[in-house]
Design an enzyme around this catalytic site. Structure first.
Site, PDB file in Angstrom:
ATOM      1  N   TYR A  54       0.677  -1.113   0.265  1.00 11.23           N
ATOM      2  CA  TYR A  54       0.472   0.147   0.105  1.00 11.23           C
ATOM      3  C   TYR A  54       0.612   1.512   0.487  1.00 11.23           C
ATOM      4  O   TYR A  54       1.443   1.528   1.119  1.00 11.23           O
ATOM      5  CB  TYR A  54      -0.775  -0.111   1.581  1.00 11.23           C
ATOM      6  N   GLU A  56      -0.339   5.035  -0.255  1.00  9.49           N
ATOM      7  CA  GLU A  56      -1.496   6.196  -0.959  1.00  9.49           C
ATOM      8  C   GLU A  56      -0.406   7.277  -0.787  1.00  9.49           C
ATOM      9  O   GLU A  56       0.445   7.421  -0.021  1.00  9.49           O
ATOM     10  CB  GLU A  56      -2.197   5.943   0.543  1.00  9.49           C
ATOM     11  N   ASP A 199      -6.163  13.364 -24.964  1.00  7.33           N
ATOM     12  CA  ASP A 199      -5.804  12.113 -25.070  1.00  7.33           C
ATOM     13  C   ASP A 199      -5.283  11.310 -26.087  1.00  7.33           C
ATOM     14  O   ASP A 199      -5.872  11.211 -27.111  1.00  7.33           O
ATOM     15  CB  ASP A 199      -6.952  12.041 -24.958  1.00  7.33           C
ATOM     16  N   THR A 225      -3.489   6.247 -22.041  1.00  6.25           N
ATOM     17  CA  THR A 225      -3.240   4.616 -21.553  1.00  6.25           C
ATOM     18  C   THR A 225      -2.031   4.401 -21.681  1.00  6.25           C
ATOM     19  O   THR A 225      -1.176   4.848 -22.831  1.00  6.25           O
ATOM     20  CB  THR A 225      -4.656   3.839 -22.380  1.00  6.25           C
ATOM     21  N   LYS A 228      -2.476   0.589 -24.958  1.00  7.93           N
ATOM     22  CA  LYS A 228      -2.484   0.158 -26.594  1.00  7.93           C
ATOM     23  C   LYS A 228      -1.030  -0.055 -27.385  1.00  7.93           C
ATOM     24  O   LYS A 228      -0.721  -0.530 -27.275  1.00  7.93           O
ATOM     25  CB  LYS A 228      -3.006   1.444 -26.879  1.00  7.93           C
ATOM     26  N   ARG A 234      -2.351  -2.244 -18.266  1.00 12.32           N
ATOM     27  CA  ARG A 234      -3.569  -1.954 -18.354  1.00 12.32           C
ATOM     28  C   ARG A 234      -2.904  -0.186 -17.260  1.00 12.32           C
ATOM     29  O   ARG A 234      -2.350  -0.813 -16.286  1.00 12.32           O
ATOM     30  CB  ARG A 234      -4.671  -2.795 -18.048  1.00 12.32           C
TER      31      ARG A 234
HETATM   32  C1  LIG Z   1      -8.886   3.322 -24.555  1.00 11.24           C
HETATM   33  C2  LIG Z   1      -9.077   4.428 -24.332  1.00 11.24           C
HETATM   34  C3  LIG Z   1      -9.694   5.152 -23.279  1.00 11.24           C
HETATM   35  C4  LIG Z   1      -9.145   4.517 -22.008  1.00 11.24           C
HETATM   36  O1  LIG Z   1      -8.425   3.661 -21.315  1.00 11.24           O
HETATM   37  P1  LIG Z   1      -9.638   2.539 -20.606  1.00 11.24           P
HETATM   38  O2  LIG Z   1      -8.331   1.728 -19.989  1.00 11.24           O
HETATM   39  O3  LIG Z   1      -9.751   1.610 -21.286  1.00 11.24           O
HETATM   40  O4  LIG Z   1      -9.940   2.470 -19.634  1.00 11.24           O
HETATM   41  C5  LIG Z   1      -9.815   6.630 -22.747  1.00 11.24           C
HETATM   42  N1  LIG Z   1      -9.687   7.712 -24.198  1.00 11.24           N
HETATM   43  C6  LIG Z   1      -9.308   6.961 -25.077  1.00 11.24           C
HETATM   44  C7  LIG Z   1      -9.323   8.088 -26.245  1.00 11.24           C
HETATM   45  C8  LIG Z   1      -9.116   5.683 -25.444  1.00 11.24           C
HETATM   46  O5  LIG Z   1      -9.212   5.327 -26.315  1.00 11.24           O
END
Ligand SMILES: *Cc1c(COP(=O)(O)O)cnc(C)c1O
Length: 445
Positions: A54, A56, A199, A225, A228, A234
């Site tokens: 932990y 925090e 994003d 993220t 990807k 993740r």
């Molecule tokens: C995949 C994605 C997210 C969210 O990601 P998670 O890990 O699935 O919560 C946010 N914004 C965009 C543009 C994405 O493609």
């Protein structure tokens, strides 16, 4: 390769399911553009003893003792993020991309404030203000859209921004085959005094590889993220740019406070370590050529699909993903039929809306596919040619089918359809060919 010996002894049911999923990942073509195969090193970190801790708070300011090593792990992840993306501040604690985005709202807006993002059926993400997301429950969401040609309607973005004076504007998408023009969004955001959040969840790996523009000079905040195109575990990261600090000297503090105590408790330290490893991997020359190859492969796949008579939104792609417009071949709402036949043939894609979709988000008329995962397996342009051929051949098997317009008829029709295509000889043949083909392209070791 990981062995799972202990899981086998402890829980045979879960063991069998993991092995079945492993086989699925090995034997098929993974074309979902948001998925990838991460390295063994990243997976080892995910399975490490760091999960026991932990912590925090932040490095040097934890609510729990015993964090001398975890502090160093987190600081490494932060330093690597700052260097790789050229930003002033990074928070590596978000559990995933969606909580990272929610934290941006908490840091920059009050409940009820106006926000703008790309509409979900136009390629935007749930967390950019889609009507069923918390981001539209607690904030006033004014979505912008794409034009007929699939590109974002910047005239509309200007008009909406001037009329609604948003506090926060999102630039980013989840199903958009073009490069994002962060400079144009910056002009809009700056002219109305809004925060611009880029994003980069989908394109982070391309940015690192120099295959997509970096929003760092234009946005105040960047979220991503890590699982990807960045090919890590993740997870999520929030960055604050120099431009962000120039607009608001307290922005980094606001972001950190939004994560904890605002939204989360203890960070996932095993995930943080895995992110740090992925960032180290992403800083290599090898990764740069990987990112560039993703884009080359996407172009090759798009060309192959077009040569086989399929229609693509925007007639192609500028990044790692493309959208097949099934309206000419399957009519409105054909995405579900298309994704099902591809699945039977050993190819995983997802059904997706197309610009000005004549059907609904639940029964969209397109397919979204991309090349990050196949590129990780070592496939190049030549292989993409073959993959495009298989996709076209499999989709041709939908020829006798059309989604009924009557909603009640649909479920019975789809049930029958699934039964019939499961036995389709041509699809089985493709599946076999793909399985043999995949043996030449192993998952990362
Ligand atoms: C995949 C994605 C997210 C969210 O990601 P998670 O890990 O699935 O919560 C946010 N914004 C965009 C543009 C994405 O493609």
């Amino acid at each position: 390769m990981q062995k799972y010996d202990h899981i086998q002894k402890e829980d045979k049911k879960i063991y069998d399911l993991i092995l079945a999923e492993k086989k699925r990942q090995e034997d098929g073509l993974e074309l979902i553009p948001s998925e990838n195969y991460t390295s063994q090193a990243v997976m080892e970190a995910m399975g490490s003893i760091l999960t026991n801790k932990y912590s925090e708070g932040y490095a040097g300011k934890r609510y729990y003792g015993g964090n001398e090593f975890v502090d160093q792990v987190e600081l490494l992840a932060i330093e690597r993020t700052k260097k790789l993306f050229g930003v002033a501040h990074a928070n590596v604690q978000p559990y995933s991309g969606s909580p990272a985005n929610l934290a941006v709202y908490l840091a920059t807006c009050n409940p009820g404030d106006t926000v703008m993002g790309l509409n979900l059926p136009d390629g935007g993400h749930l967390t950019h203000g889609w009507k069923y997301s918390a981001t539209a429950t607690f904030y006033k969401s004014v979505p912008y859209h794409v034009k007929e040609d699939g590109r974002i309607d910047m005239d509309e973005v200007w008009a909406l921004a001037k009329e609604h004076k948003p506090k926060l504007i999102w630039a980013g998408a989840t199903a958009y085959p073009f490069m994002y023009e962060y400079d144009k969004f910056a002009e809009v955001a700056d002219s109305v005094g809004a925060y611009l959040a880029a994003d980069i969840a989908h394109v982070a790996g391309l940015i690192v590889a120099g295959a997509h523009p970096n929003p760092a000079p234009y946005a105040h905040i960047i979220t991503t993220t890590t699982h990807k195109t960045l090919r890590g575990p993740r997870g999520g990261i929030i960055m604050v740019t120099d431009k962000g600090l120039a607009k608001d000297v307290d922005l980094s503090k606001k972001i950190d406070k939004a994560i904890i105590p605002g939204l989360q408790g203890g960070p996932h330290d095993h995930q943080t370590a895995a992110i740090a490893i992925a960032l180290k991997e992403a800083s290599t020359a090898q990764f740069r050529s990987y990112g560039k190859q993703i884009v080359k492969n996407a172009k090759a796949l798009a060309d192959s699909l077009k040569r086989h008579g399929l229609k693509l939104v925007a007639d192609g792609t500028e990044n790692h993903l493309m959208l097949i417009d099934l309206v000419p071949t399957l009519g409105a709402g054909g995405g579900i039929l298309g994704s099902e036949v591809l699945e039977v043939a050993g190819m995983t894609v997802n059904k997706n809306t197309i610009p000005k979709d004549p059907s609904t988000a639940l029964f969209p008329s397109g397919l979204r596919l991309g090349t990050p995962a196949l590129t990780t397996r070592g496939m190049k342009e030549k292989e993409m040619k073959q993959v495009g051929k298989w996709i076209a051949e499999a989709l041709a098997e939908t020829e006798p089918y059309r989604l009924p317009t009557d909603m009640k008829e649909r479920s019975i029709y789809l049930e029958n359809f699934k039964k019939e295509i499961a036995k389709n000889k041509n699809l089985q043949k493709i599946r076999k060919e793909i399985k043999t083909f995949c043996k030449k392209y192993p998952l990362p070791r």
